[in-house]
Design an enzyme around this catalytic site. Structure first.
Site, PDB file in Angstrom:
ATOM      1  N   SER A  48    -104.610 -14.750   5.769  1.00 19.71           N
ATOM      2  CA  SER A  48    -104.299 -14.325   4.410  1.00 19.71           C
ATOM      3  C   SER A  48    -102.962 -13.581   4.372  1.00 19.71           C
ATOM      4  O   SER A  48    -101.963 -14.066   4.904  1.00 19.71           O
ATOM      5  CB  SER A  48    -105.454 -13.479   3.869  1.00 19.71           C
ATOM      6  OG  SER A  48    -105.361 -13.302   2.475  1.00 19.71           O
ATOM      7  N   ASP A 170    -109.909 -23.328  -2.095  1.00 18.50           N
ATOM      8  CA  ASP A 170    -109.741 -21.895  -1.850  1.00 18.50           C
ATOM      9  C   ASP A 170    -109.233 -21.260  -3.134  1.00 18.50           C
ATOM     10  O   ASP A 170    -108.092 -21.492  -3.536  1.00 18.50           O
ATOM     11  CB  ASP A 170    -108.753 -21.680  -0.704  1.00 18.50           C
ATOM     12  CG  ASP A 170    -108.553 -20.206  -0.344  1.00 18.50           C
ATOM     13  OD1 ASP A 170    -109.048 -19.331  -1.073  1.00 18.50           O
ATOM     14  OD2 ASP A 170    -107.881 -19.942   0.671  1.00 18.50           O
ATOM     15  N   HIS A 198    -111.959 -18.798   1.466  1.00 17.10           N
ATOM     16  CA  HIS A 198    -110.716 -18.202   1.940  1.00 17.10           C
ATOM     17  C   HIS A 198    -110.810 -17.724   3.390  1.00 17.10           C
ATOM     18  O   HIS A 198    -109.836 -17.204   3.918  1.00 17.10           O
ATOM     19  CB  HIS A 198    -110.364 -17.011   1.027  1.00 17.10           C
ATOM     20  CG  HIS A 198    -108.999 -16.453   1.249  1.00 17.10           C
ATOM     21  ND1 HIS A 198    -107.852 -17.225   1.168  1.00 17.10           N
ATOM     22  CD2 HIS A 198    -108.579 -15.191   1.542  1.00 17.10           C
ATOM     23  CE1 HIS A 198    -106.790 -16.462   1.396  1.00 17.10           C
ATOM     24  NE2 HIS A 198    -107.208 -15.229   1.642  1.00 17.10           N
TER      25      HIS A 198
END
Length: 220
Positions: A48, A170, A198
């Site tokens: 991320s 996602d 995610h």
């Protein structure tokens, strides 16, 4: 309700500036760890927003970091002209306001959305428990650093082999983001996992590991 300074007394530009400064500080921490351990040509794996920390660290110490693996990455979560980040500016402000006022409620609502895979509710519970175990003050700072960050200009300076690993579905980092990263980073490899959510390292660990190992094999 307590509010962070970025939420209560600064505008979007100042809040984003603080977010950039915090990301740069995190990257410097990575560089210092690499120097302390005398790592050279290390592979940085970031999930991320942490993937962007790797971008900054590789630029700061190219002799220490030889490749990047970005898992469900995003350089910017806010939609912009010609760019889809996944959220409007209003979405982000609402999300952060909810986090400020009711962190535990926010965690319980957001964790299953972030994780995806509604047919596997145990994954959402695992992420919820992780969120709820985090100090709320630290979580608020991290959330602002994450959702107000914009590292798009840094991507063109990536000079190491890079894997961009995205999920087919996602809501936090839609596929347009993966395509943007792939186009922006010279010579990068984009791999789309047949998974949702995610956090593929949790929801699809075998496929994630295989994609990373395949990339590493290509570096030899």
């Amino acid at each position: 309700m307590s509010a962070s300074p970025a939420h209560s007394s600064t505008g979007p530009a100042q809040a984003r500036g603080r977010s950039i400064a915090r990301s740069a500080a995190a990257a410097q921490d990575v560089v210092e760890v690499c120097r302390e351990l005398d790592l050279r040509g290390a592979v940085f794996v970031g999930h991320s927003v942490s993937a962007m920390v790797g971008v900054l660290a590789a630029e700061a110490a190219p002799e220490r970091i030889g490749a990047l693996v970005m898992v469900a990455p995003s350089p910017c979560y806010v939609d912009d002209e010609g760019y889809r980040g996944g959220f409007s500016a209003e979405d982000i402000e609402d999300l952060l306001a909810t986090l400020e006022s009711n962190y535990l409620g926010w965690s319980a609502a957001m964790a299953p959305v972030i994780m995806g895979n509604p047919d596997r509710p145990e994954l959402g519970r695992e992420l919820t428990n992780s969120f709820c175990a985090t100090d709320p003050d630290i979580a608020r700072v991290f959330a602002r650093t994450t959702f107000l960050s914009d590292s798009r200009e840094d991507l063109k300076r990536v000079a190491v082999p890079t894997l961009v690993l995205e999920c087919a579905q996602d809501v936090i980092a839609p596929r347009e983001v993966g395509a943007y990263l792939h186009d922006a980073i010279p010579g990068s490899r984009l791999v789309t996992l047949d998974s949702t959510g995610h956090c593929p390292q949790l929801s699809a660990p075998e496929a994630t590991a295989q994609a990373v190992l395949s990339f590493l094999d290509g570096l030899r």
